[in-house]
Design an enzyme around this catalytic site. Structure first.
Site, PDB file in Angstrom:
ATOM      1  N   GLU A 231      26.635  10.317  -5.545  1.00  0.00           N
ATOM      2  CA  GLU A 231      25.696  10.314  -4.635  1.00  0.00           C
ATOM      3  C   GLU A 231      24.527   9.474  -5.454  1.00  0.00           C
ATOM      4  O   GLU A 231      24.265   9.717  -6.703  1.00  0.00           O
ATOM      5  CB  GLU A 231      25.046  11.667  -4.249  1.00  0.00           C
ATOM      6  CG  GLU A 231      26.210  12.149  -3.431  1.00  0.00           C
ATOM      7  CD  GLU A 231      25.792  13.453  -2.604  1.00  0.00           C
ATOM      8  OE1 GLU A 231      25.917  13.692  -1.516  1.00  0.00           O
ATOM      9  OE2 GLU A 231      25.067  14.200  -2.996  1.00  0.00           O
TER      10      GLU A 231
ATOM     11  N   CYS B 212      17.444   6.729  -7.692  1.00  0.00           N
ATOM     12  CA  CYS B 212      17.970   7.692  -8.375  1.00  0.00           C
ATOM     13  C   CYS B 212      19.519   7.555  -8.608  1.00  0.00           C
ATOM     14  O   CYS B 212      20.153   7.834  -7.672  1.00  0.00           O
ATOM     15  CB  CYS B 212      17.607   9.080  -7.791  1.00  0.00           C
ATOM     16  SG  CYS B 212      18.282  10.529  -8.787  1.00  0.00           S
TER      17      CYS B 212
ATOM     18  N   CYS C 242      29.378  17.315 -13.789  1.00  0.00           N
ATOM     19  CA  CYS C 242      28.366  17.617 -14.757  1.00  0.00           C
ATOM     20  C   CYS C 242      29.035  18.743 -15.780  1.00  0.00           C
ATOM     21  O   CYS C 242      29.549  19.661 -15.258  1.00  0.00           O
ATOM     22  CB  CYS C 242      27.106  17.829 -14.400  1.00  0.00           C
ATOM     23  SG  CYS C 242      26.007  17.847 -15.921  1.00  0.00           S
TER      24      CYS C 242
ATOM     25  N   CYS D  98      23.405  23.670 -15.202  1.00  0.00           N
ATOM     26  CA  CYS D  98      21.951  24.086 -15.211  1.00  0.00           C
ATOM     27  C   CYS D  98      21.894  25.125 -13.912  1.00  0.00           C
ATOM     28  O   CYS D  98      22.570  24.754 -12.924  1.00  0.00           O
ATOM     29  CB  CYS D  98      20.983  23.085 -15.031  1.00  0.00           C
ATOM     30  SG  CYS D  98      20.889  22.061 -16.531  1.00  0.00           S
TER      31      CYS D  98
ATOM     32  N   CYS E 168      20.917  24.128 -10.334  1.00  0.00           N
ATOM     33  CA  CYS E 168      21.510  22.653  -9.952  1.00  0.00           C
ATOM     34  C   CYS E 168      22.765  22.769  -9.241  1.00  0.00           C
ATOM     35  O   CYS E 168      23.782  23.260  -9.641  1.00  0.00           O
ATOM     36  CB  CYS E 168      21.622  21.923 -11.240  1.00  0.00           C
ATOM     37  SG  CYS E 168      22.169  20.050 -10.938  1.00  0.00           S
TER      38      CYS E 168
ATOM     39  N   CYS F 191      16.012  16.879  -5.520  1.00  0.00           N
ATOM     40  CA  CYS F 191      16.510  17.093  -6.677  1.00  0.00           C
ATOM     41  C   CYS F 191      17.101  18.530  -6.959  1.00  0.00           C
ATOM     42  O   CYS F 191      16.980  19.451  -6.504  1.00  0.00           O
ATOM     43  CB  CYS F 191      15.056  17.474  -7.630  1.00  0.00           C
ATOM     44  SG  CYS F 191      14.518  16.061  -8.637  1.00  0.00           S
TER      45      CYS F 191
HETATM   46  S1  SF4 Z   1      20.325  19.558 -13.998  1.00  0.00           S
HETATM   47 FE1  SF4 Z   1      22.460  19.439 -12.773  1.00  0.00          FE
HETATM   48  S2  SF4 Z   1      23.242  17.045 -13.173  1.00  0.00           S
HETATM   49 FE2  SF4 Z   1      21.446  17.555 -14.626  1.00  0.00          FE
HETATM   50  S3  SF4 Z   1      22.488  18.056 -16.328  1.00  0.00           S
HETATM   51 FE3  SF4 Z   1      21.791  20.029 -15.365  1.00  0.00          FE
HETATM   52  S4  SF4 Z   1      23.653  20.642 -14.320  1.00  0.00           S
HETATM   53 FE4  SF4 Z   1      23.977  18.377 -14.753  1.00  0.00          FE
END
Ligand code: SF4
Length: 402
Positions: free
Chosen positions: A134, A149, A156, A160, A163, A387
């Site tokens: 995306e 963005c 990933c 996190c 996220c 975000c």
């Molecule tokens: S915020 Fe989300 S996309 Fe960014 S490094 Fe952490 S897990 Fe990965």
């Protein structure tokens, strides 16, 4: 006592440098395991987007063409934004035909495009191998400009906790063509070609490398794409208009600063290692002190070009006034600004957004200490484009059993 001067705080000793170099090699070797597929179409034609200038010269030399042809092509591809060789009026028809036989100028396919009530536009881009990412365009509500963005990985590795992308396993890295292609395709969607020159207003005026993935875990492809974007004879976005966001891959931060010199944003989100280990698990490898030392070394950081610290506001988790004061202490002496991001929920997310009052108190403490700390207005929430909300259906292929 040895009589030597003590090393200044944040200085890298030779032993540190060796460790960092070894760690950097390890990160680059790992990135190579998740390489993108080759940039050729099913009929064997090569995509010219994403090649460096030198590579473009080589491709043309293989056809017996002089280097100035590469300059012409660069202009058509990145300044004019054409995707059809027949529109390249400065190139004679027979050569255009030869180019079209061997090459394409491609874009990722926009599988879906959604526009939010607030004008934010989210693209789901599909690549040749059907993997998807995306990309989001966030218009400035007051002026005719905005930020794109872009994503650097499908999925990933970093997980996190706040996220949505982090719940999607890393499938693979994006190639330079796919990274720069997101920006070019977003621009197609707004018809902003040819590239506006110099300081002329641009609708797509900045790039934030903050989409899906950790860009410093895909450094080579990201760097190559950003060099293309910054080239003054093409898209020509200056490094001051590009911000790369990292969760804190410390060994790659120095290199990013030295080689690209783009603005740096750091996903901080907590002021103690204990909490950050939980919210941003990469902290277990590169704890806060090391991360901030790398920020202090970041080349080009100054009061005019401050490092941005991203801080997602999680109710009752990281939003107390004591934590705001600790943040002030940690940032002491750093040219910094803090973006306070109201947490954007996604299906199954474990946190709640801080109240507006609490966020305002937190911001006031930072502001009083001299740190600009805007509270980011959530954009595109209705289309899950805000975000930390990005995620696609792409999954890593399961290895066949046996
Ligand atoms: S915020 Fe989300 S996309 Fe960014 S490094 Fe952490 S897990 Fe990965």
């Amino acid at each position: 006592m040895s009589g030597r001067e003590p090393a200044p705080m944040n200085a890298v000793t030779p032993a540190d440098a060796e460790l960092t170099a070894a760690e950097r090699d390890r990160i680059l070797a790992k990135a190579a395991l998740f390489s993108p597929p080759p940039v050729t179409t099913a009929d064997g034609r090569r995509d010219l987007v994403g090649l460096s200038r030198e590579e473009l010269v080589q491709e043309l030399a293989a056809l017996g063409e002089k280097p100035f042809r590469a300059k012409q092509l660069w202009h058509w591809i990145y300044h004019q934004g054409v995707t059809d060789f027949d529109r390249m009026s400065s190139i004679a028809a027979p050569l255009r035909a030869r180019l079209a036989e061997r090459f394409v100028i491609a874009r990722p396919e926009a599988a879906t495009v959604q526009t939010s009530r607030d004008g934010t536009r989210k693209f789901l881009f599909r690549f040749r191998d059907a993997q998807q990412v995306e990309t989001v365009y966030i218009p400035d509500p007051e002026e005719d400009r905005g930020a794109v963005c872009i994503s650097t990985q499908v999925g990933c590795t970093l997980s996190c906790r706040f996220c949505h992308t982090g719940t999607q396993k890393l499938v693979r890295n994006l190639g330079a063509a796919e990274i720069v292609g997101q920006f070019m395709a977003a621009r197609d969607s707004y018809g902003e070609w040819p590239s506006p020159k110099d300081d002329k207003p641009r609708l797509l005026s900045t790039i934030v490398v903050m989409g899906m993935g950790e860009p410093l875990y895909n450094y080579e492809n990201t760097a190559k794409a950003l060099r293309i974007v910054m080239d003054g004879e093409g898209i020509g976005l200056s490094r001051r208009r590009i911000t790369l966001s990292t969760s804190g891959v410390v060994p790659m931060m120095d290199r990013c600063g030295e080689e690209l010199g783009v603005n740096l944003a750091v996903s901080l989100h907590a002021v103690t290692d204990e909490l950050r280990n939980e919210i941003v698990p990469l902290n277990r490898k590169y704890p806060i002190a090391e991360l901030l030392a790398a920020c202090r070394r970041y080349p080009g950081a100054s009061n005019a070009r401050r490092i941005t610290f991203e801080y997602v506001m999680l109710r009752g988790i990281n939003d107390s006034e004591a934590e705001a004061r600790e943040l002030v202490r940690l940032l002491h002496g750093l040219p910094a600004k803090v973006n306070l991001i109201p947490f954007n929920p996604w299906p199954g997310s474990p946190y709640q957004t801080s109240t507006y009052e609490q966020t305002a108190k937190f911001a006031a403490i930072l502001n009083e200490a001299g740190y600009s700390s805007p509270i980011r207005r959530p954009r595109g929430r209705d289309i899950l484009a805000a975000c930390g909300q990005l995620k696609t259906e792409s999954e890593r292929e399961r290895k066949a059993a046996g």
